[in-house]
Motif scaffolding. Structure first.
Motif, PDB file in Angstrom:
ATOM      1  N   GLY A 162      -0.484  40.985  26.481  1.00 49.63           N
ATOM      2  CA  GLY A 162      -0.232  41.079  27.689  1.00 49.63           C
ATOM      3  C   GLY A 162       0.164  42.538  28.175  1.00 49.63           C
ATOM      4  N   VAL A 163       0.029  43.441  27.473  1.00 48.93           N
ATOM      5  CA  VAL A 163      -0.185  45.263  27.666  1.00 48.93           C
ATOM      6  C   VAL A 163      -1.620  45.742  27.879  1.00 48.93           C
ATOM      7  CG1 VAL A 163       0.414  47.413  26.676  1.00 48.93           C
ATOM      8  CG2 VAL A 163       2.389  44.978  26.470  1.00 48.93           C
ATOM      9  N   ARG A 164      -1.802  46.959  28.821  1.00 51.22           N
ATOM     10  CA  ARG A 164      -2.956  46.771  29.306  1.00 51.22           C
ATOM     11  C   ARG A 164      -3.614  48.487  29.171  1.00 51.22           C
ATOM     12  NH1 ARG A 164      -4.778  45.703  34.356  1.00 51.22           N
ATOM     13  NH2 ARG A 164      -2.762  44.220  34.974  1.00 51.22           N
ATOM     14  N   TRP A 165      -4.281  48.797  29.290  1.00 49.64           N
ATOM     15  CA  TRP A 165      -3.890  50.478  29.435  1.00 49.64           C
ATOM     16  C   TRP A 165      -5.191  51.479  30.096  1.00 49.64           C
ATOM     17  CZ3 TRP A 165      -2.474  47.491  24.535  1.00 49.64           C
ATOM     18  CH2 TRP A 165      -3.235  48.354  24.120  1.00 49.64           C
ATOM     19  N   THR A 166      -5.179  51.867  29.759  1.00 45.11           N
ATOM     20  CA  THR A 166      -6.139  53.279  30.062  1.00 45.11           C
ATOM     21  C   THR A 166      -6.882  53.694  29.435  1.00 45.11           C
ATOM     22  OG1 THR A 166      -5.497  54.617  31.421  1.00 45.11           O
ATOM     23  CG2 THR A 166      -5.312  53.129  32.859  1.00 45.11           C
ATOM     24  N   ARG A 167      -8.004  54.228  29.234  1.00 45.22           N
ATOM     25  CA  ARG A 167      -8.733  54.662  27.837  1.00 45.22           C
ATOM     26  C   ARG A 167      -9.220  56.055  28.749  1.00 45.22           C
ATOM     27  NH1 ARG A 167      -8.800  51.358  23.272  1.00 45.22           N
ATOM     28  NH2 ARG A 167      -9.941  52.803  23.030  1.00 45.22           N
ATOM     29  N   PRO A 168      -8.792  57.204  28.350  1.00 54.45           N
ATOM     30  CA  PRO A 168      -9.009  58.129  29.170  1.00 54.45           C
ATOM     31  C   PRO A 168      -9.734  58.794  28.711  1.00 54.45           C
ATOM     32  CG  PRO A 168      -7.561  58.732  28.055  1.00 54.45           C
ATOM     33  CD  PRO A 168      -6.860  56.907  28.207  1.00 54.45           C
ATOM     34  N   ARG A 169     -11.064  59.660  29.403  1.00 54.16           N
ATOM     35  CA  ARG A 169     -11.701  60.417  28.322  1.00 54.16           C
ATOM     36  C   ARG A 169     -11.901  61.876  28.963  1.00 54.16           C
ATOM     37  NH1 ARG A 169     -14.752  56.356  31.761  1.00 54.16           N
ATOM     38  NH2 ARG A 169     -15.780  57.677  33.420  1.00 54.16           N
ATOM     39  N   GLY A 170     -10.553  61.619  29.546  1.00 51.64           N
ATOM     40  CA  GLY A 170     -10.613  63.681  29.762  1.00 51.64           C
ATOM     41  C   GLY A 170      -8.385  63.531  30.154  1.00 51.64           C
ATOM     42  N   GLY A 171      -8.600  64.853  30.785  1.00 49.93           N
ATOM     43  CA  GLY A 171      -6.948  65.361  30.963  1.00 49.93           C
ATOM     44  C   GLY A 171      -6.165  64.690  29.985  1.00 49.93           C
ATOM     45  N   PHE A 172      -4.294  64.065  30.222  1.00 49.74           N
ATOM     46  CA  PHE A 172      -4.160  64.669  29.987  1.00 49.74           C
ATOM     47  C   PHE A 172      -2.886  62.636  29.035  1.00 49.74           C
ATOM     48  CE2 PHE A 172      -1.782  69.026  30.602  1.00 49.74           C
ATOM     49  CZ  PHE A 172      -2.939  69.153  30.183  1.00 49.74           C
ATOM     50  N   PHE A 173      -3.028  62.118  30.176  1.00 51.38           N
ATOM     51  CA  PHE A 173      -2.548  60.590  30.939  1.00 51.38           C
ATOM     52  C   PHE A 173      -3.239  59.314  30.299  1.00 51.38           C
ATOM     53  CE2 PHE A 173      -1.156  64.271  33.989  1.00 51.38           C
ATOM     54  CZ  PHE A 173       0.028  64.199  33.467  1.00 51.38           C
ATOM     55  N   SER A 174      -2.039  58.208  29.770  1.00 52.74           N
ATOM     56  CA  SER A 174      -2.613  57.261  30.030  1.00 52.74           C
ATOM     57  C   SER A 174      -1.825  55.781  31.085  1.00 52.74           C
ATOM     58  CB  SER A 174      -2.654  56.553  28.117  1.00 52.74           C
ATOM     59  OG  SER A 174      -3.519  55.444  28.448  1.00 52.74           O
ATOM     60  N   TRP A 175      -2.541  55.348  31.179  1.00 48.23           N
ATOM     61  CA  TRP A 175      -1.698  54.598  32.274  1.00 48.23           C
ATOM     62  C   TRP A 175      -1.259  53.114  31.976  1.00 48.23           C
ATOM     63  CZ3 TRP A 175       1.399  54.915  36.075  1.00 48.23           C
ATOM     64  CH2 TRP A 175       1.852  54.298  37.332  1.00 48.23           C
ATOM     65  N   VAL A 176       0.036  52.637  32.281  1.00 46.06           N
ATOM     66  CA  VAL A 176       0.040  51.076  31.189  1.00 46.06           C
ATOM     67  C   VAL A 176       0.275  49.919  32.043  1.00 46.06           C
ATOM     68  CG1 VAL A 176       1.407  49.983  29.536  1.00 46.06           C
ATOM     69  CG2 VAL A 176       0.850  52.608  29.246  1.00 46.06           C
ATOM     70  N   THR A 177      -0.118  49.304  32.206  1.00 47.10           N
ATOM     71  CA  THR A 177       0.184  47.919  33.138  1.00 47.10           C
ATOM     72  C   THR A 177       1.049  46.932  32.039  1.00 47.10           C
ATOM     73  OG1 THR A 177      -1.529  48.236  34.114  1.00 47.10           O
ATOM     74  CG2 THR A 177      -0.242  46.535  34.751  1.00 47.10           C
TER      75      THR A 177
END
Length: 413
Positions: free
Chosen positions: A330-345
């Motif tokens: 039930g937890v989702r997150w972005t998979r960054p292709r650069g930078g510093f961050f991943s966003w979690v929902t």
């Protein structure tokens, strides 16, 4: 003659100074960046909180050598006040670099050195915004931008994002609903906080929309140099120099201790920013400008960026592995292709402000999602910054966080 020996505490007792603050200071910005920066040097927890560059990427003894050379040369310009637009040498260096990196060199009146990207936002806000003026931002977006625009009492409205960045159709819908904005602020490359990038086809569409409706795009390229692959889409400024101000920073690719950035855009806009800068800091620090120029002309920026991309790319991969291994269903997150961050929902019903308190008890930190939204939504979202978390701590930090999330999910049932 009698001498009044009352202390400042005596004379100010009973005075509510906050009642005298300007109305613009009462914008709803909260502690904002200060609360994130407070965790910058914490050593007793695993912090995914601040988006700070790792000191391992910083220049070493070469900076001391450059500084010694500058001082020994007898050139006092590095130690003196400088022109508001920036010293000629550093200006030429950065402009030439843009010509190579962005396929466009700004004219003299289209370009200025700033004291970091956040100052560029402040100067644009000071130059453009009256109380109630509309500014469109991504939802979520950089907290500092919301603070900068709200400090001038702007009406800041968020536009949704997806895995391809800003929803340009959503910008059109916002125009229909709210009217023409003065500014639209976007981070098209490896966005803070979402970690996603604006798709190629959306870039031209956004520029076309700005031309059609007559608003200024503020393009923040803080993470553009930190992609993990060789893919590098055209910048919005390259596509639309007549409707875009590019705001850049060297805090992620040089050192944040030297507060330096740039603004490139339409000549009348940059001219007004320079006027606004005259009664802020007057000029960016000359010594920092000269250090940047000499370091850059020796190839230091490219070498440092390569090291940084390798380091942050490895840490992003470790974070993705840890999230897959530990996070509950039930937890989702972005998979960054650069930078510093991943966003979690997280699942609806979880409040990440409360979750952050529980996480701190387990000695792990993150930033809750709400401050990144102009309307304070994002209740069940959070940002993870992997840039300064040691390789060996990433898995353990995610494991602790996953346990806290799992506990919150159990409490919801």
């Amino acid at each position: 003659m009698a001498i009044d020996q009352r202390t400042s505490e005596d004379t100010s007792r009973g005075v509510d100074w906050t009642a005298l603050f300007a109305a613009r200071t009462r914008a709803d910005v909260g502690p904002g960046l200060a609360s994130i920066l407070a965790l910058a040097n914490a050593t007793d927890l695993i912090s995914f909180s601040g988006g700070f560059p790792d000191p391992a990427t910083f220049p070493g003894a070469v900076l001391a050598e450059i500084l010694a050379e500058i001082v020994a040369s007898g050139d006092s310009t590095a130690l003196q006040y400088g022109p508001t637009r920036g010293l000629p040498g550093p200006r030429a260096f950065v402009a030439d670099r843009l010509a190579v990196r962005e396929d466009r060199r700004p004219a003299e009146n289209e370009f200025a050195i700033t004291s970091g990207a956040i100052e560029a936002l402040e100067l644009l806000a000071k130059s453009f915004l009256d109380p109630g003026d509309l500014v469109l931002v991504e939802a979520p977006t950089y907290l500092g931008a919301i603070m900068a625009f709200r400090s001038f009492q702007a009406n800041v409205v968020g536009v949704p994002m997806d895995e391809d960045g800003l929803d340009v159709a959503g910008v059109g819908a916002a125009l229909d609903r709210h009217g023409r904005p003065k500014l639209l602020y976007t981070i098209p490359d490896h966005q803070n906080p979402a970690g996603v990038s604006l798709a190629d086809d959306r870039r031209q569409a956004l520029v076309d929309l700005a031309r059609r409706h007559g608003f200024l795009i503020v393009e923040d390229v803080a993470y553009r140099e930190l992609g993990f692959t060789d893919q590098r889409p055209q910048s919005l400024w390259t596509l639309g120099p007549d409707v875009v101000v590019q705001s850049g920073t060297f805090s992620k690719t040089f050192i944040p201790g030297v507060r330096l950035g740039w603004a490139a855009g339409p000549a009348p806009v940059v001219e007004q920013m320079v006027l606004a800068k005259q009664n802020t800091d007057q000029c960016a620090g000359a010594l920092g400008q000269r250090l940047l120029e000499e370091y850059g002309r020796r190839g230091g920026l490219e070498e440092q960026a390569e090291r940084a991309r390798h380091l942050y790319g490895r840490r992003a991969a470790l974070l993705m592995e840890a999230m897959s291994a530990h996070m509950p269903d039930g937890v989702r997150w972005t998979r960054p292709r650069g930078g510093f961050f991943s966003w979690v929902t997280l699942p609806t019903g979880i409040d990440t402000v409360e979750l952050a308190r529980s996480a701190l008890e387990q000695r792990v930190a993150f930033v809750p999602g709400r401050p990144f939204f102009a309307d304070q939504s994002g209740r069940n979202m959070l940002r993870l910054a992997f840039s300064r978390v040691g390789d060996d701590d990433i898995d353990e930090g995610v494991r602790r966080l996953a346990e806290v999330v799992a506990g919150a999910l159990r409490d919801e049932r």
